[in-house]
Scaffold this active site. Sequence first.
Site, PDB file in Angstrom:
ATOM      1  N   LYS A 116      -4.162  -9.328  -0.086  1.00 57.76           N
ATOM      2  CA  LYS A 116      -4.956  -9.634   1.274  1.00 57.76           C
ATOM      3  C   LYS A 116      -6.216  -9.643   1.280  1.00 57.76           C
ATOM      4  CE  LYS A 116      -1.244  -9.013   4.199  1.00 57.76           C
ATOM      5  NZ  LYS A 116      -0.060  -8.146   4.199  1.00 57.76           N
ATOM      6  N   ASP A 120       2.463  -0.271  -3.685  1.00 60.73           N
ATOM      7  CA  ASP A 120       2.227  -1.388  -3.037  1.00 60.73           C
ATOM      8  C   ASP A 120       0.915  -1.298  -2.172  1.00 60.73           C
ATOM      9  OD1 ASP A 120       1.602  -3.604  -1.480  1.00 60.73           O
ATOM     10  OD2 ASP A 120       3.848  -4.139  -1.073  1.00 60.73           O
ATOM     11  N   PHE A 138       7.875  -3.475   3.558  1.00 56.81           N
ATOM     12  CA  PHE A 138       7.654  -5.005   3.538  1.00 56.81           C
ATOM     13  C   PHE A 138       6.952  -5.099   2.130  1.00 56.81           C
ATOM     14  CE2 PHE A 138       5.475  -8.649   3.925  1.00 56.81           C
ATOM     15  CZ  PHE A 138       6.181  -9.301   4.335  1.00 56.81           C
TER      16      PHE A 138
HETATM   17  C1  LIG Z   1       1.482  -8.530   3.447  1.00 58.30           C
HETATM   18  C2  LIG Z   1       2.039  -7.654   2.386  1.00 58.30           C
HETATM   19  C3  LIG Z   1       2.830  -8.392   1.444  1.00 58.30           C
HETATM   20  C4  LIG Z   1       3.006  -9.716   1.287  1.00 58.30           C
HETATM   21  O1  LIG Z   1       1.865 -10.583   0.522  1.00 58.30           O
HETATM   22  P1  LIG Z   1       1.579 -11.877   0.884  1.00 58.30           P
HETATM   23  O2  LIG Z   1       0.321 -12.163   0.297  1.00 58.30           O
HETATM   24  O3  LIG Z   1       2.001 -12.498   2.135  1.00 58.30           O
HETATM   25  O4  LIG Z   1       2.922 -12.535  -0.086  1.00 58.30           O
HETATM   26  C5  LIG Z   1       3.471  -7.310   0.654  1.00 58.30           C
HETATM   27  N1  LIG Z   1       3.249  -5.940   0.681  1.00 58.30           N
HETATM   28  C6  LIG Z   1       2.596  -5.456   1.778  1.00 58.30           C
HETATM   29  C7  LIG Z   1       2.691  -4.112   1.971  1.00 58.30           C
HETATM   30  C8  LIG Z   1       1.900  -6.420   2.704  1.00 58.30           C
HETATM   31  O5  LIG Z   1       1.294  -5.945   3.710  1.00 58.30           O
END
Ligand SMILES: *Cc1c(COP(=O)(O)O)cnc(C)c1O
Length: 398
Positions: free
Chosen positions: A254, A225, A140
């Site tokens: 986050k 990420d 994700f």
């Molecule tokens: C939450 C998340 C995102 C996206 O972050 P947003 O602030 O909602 O755009 C991307 N990568 C990972 C692994 C995430 O947990």
Amino acid sequence: MSTLLERLKERNEKVIMNTYARYPLGVSRGKGTRLYDLEGREYVDLLAGIAVNALGYSHPEITQAIREQADKLIHVSNLFYQEEQTALAETLLTTCDNGQVFFCNSGAEANEGAIKLARRYQHRILNKSAFEVITFSGSFHGRTLATLTATGQDKIKDGFDPLPAGFKIIPWGDLEVLQSAIGDNTAAILTEVIQGEGGINIMSQEYALAMERICREKGILLIIDEIQTGLGRTGRFWGFQNYGLKPDIFTSAKALAAGLPMGAIVATPEVAKAFGPGSHATTFGGGPLVSAAARAFLKVLIRDNLSERAAVLGQIAKEIFLATKERFPEKISDVRGLGLLIGIELTFPGKDVWKALLDKGFIINLTQDKILRLLPPLIIEEQDLMNFAAALEEVLQN
Ligand SMILES: *Cc1c(COP(=O)(O)O)cnc(C)c1O
């Protein structure tokens, strides 16, 4: 459902676009690791705004930093120099080997910028035409057009085509597939070290090191990420530090500003050179108010050694949940995680279990239909995790 919640829900659904599968819960305030609903009922929060509220709610040092900064300066254009953003980057860079930061406002924006940076590095620094980004199934990476294309889950792409070109999604954990997926056009690999939304899938040490070696050999950038795994959650400051990886670029968001919106791209000095004035920008990125909140958060995180706390408590939590699994082998198929990023996989769809736990006052997340996901604040107490396990056992008994 309470009348207060029913009324709020009805008003909300008239005016807010219907994009969230919401909990049957209205929240009025939070304190520490507890949330309170519209009637004042207390909940133990083991979700923490999906890994955002690492210090829980209304942490005195965070609220004080926000208050003081709001009095001084809330926003100023990135056309000007300012202390808060600079000092925040200095502190952030003490936690890793990388060299420069770009601040933005969300995880998706950080990943989008990281993809831009990787392409520009290939084009402008290496003089190559490589553009393709390899990502993994189950990943994700966000909801913008580029990041949802990078995301390895079909449901997130439904109805949004045509999607941007230049992404290749391959199965998670198969080195041979990775090797054969790489070609002259490959610019970067973008991955989590633990897939969060994807169901707490932990990359193996062997795969991680081989992936890094392949990147080095072929001049491909490794982008990690760290939006969910970063900032102490997995027991190290950054998730990749569990593996001894040295990414060229990593992204954060986050928890970064302890509840205010902030994202960051962190890159080696060599890669960061690919951006020059005018090549990338964002109006609000690294503004004084969010930067002050993030500075206060990093100060507490480092001073109180909360990554170590996450490592120790995560181990304890796993042992508690493994004992639950022993007692319910036909209902729990796996307990996995690193630090305070924990998944309890059920053998059946978990919606009723999730709801029953909410009724008992525990907020968790259900991902991939069968996986109870826990991302508690890093200040959670062992007793709360034990009480949660007891509640889970009561629910599984029925
Ligand atoms: C939450 C998340 C995102 C996206 O972050 P947003 O602030 O909602 O755009 C991307 N990568 C990972 C692994 C995430 O947990």
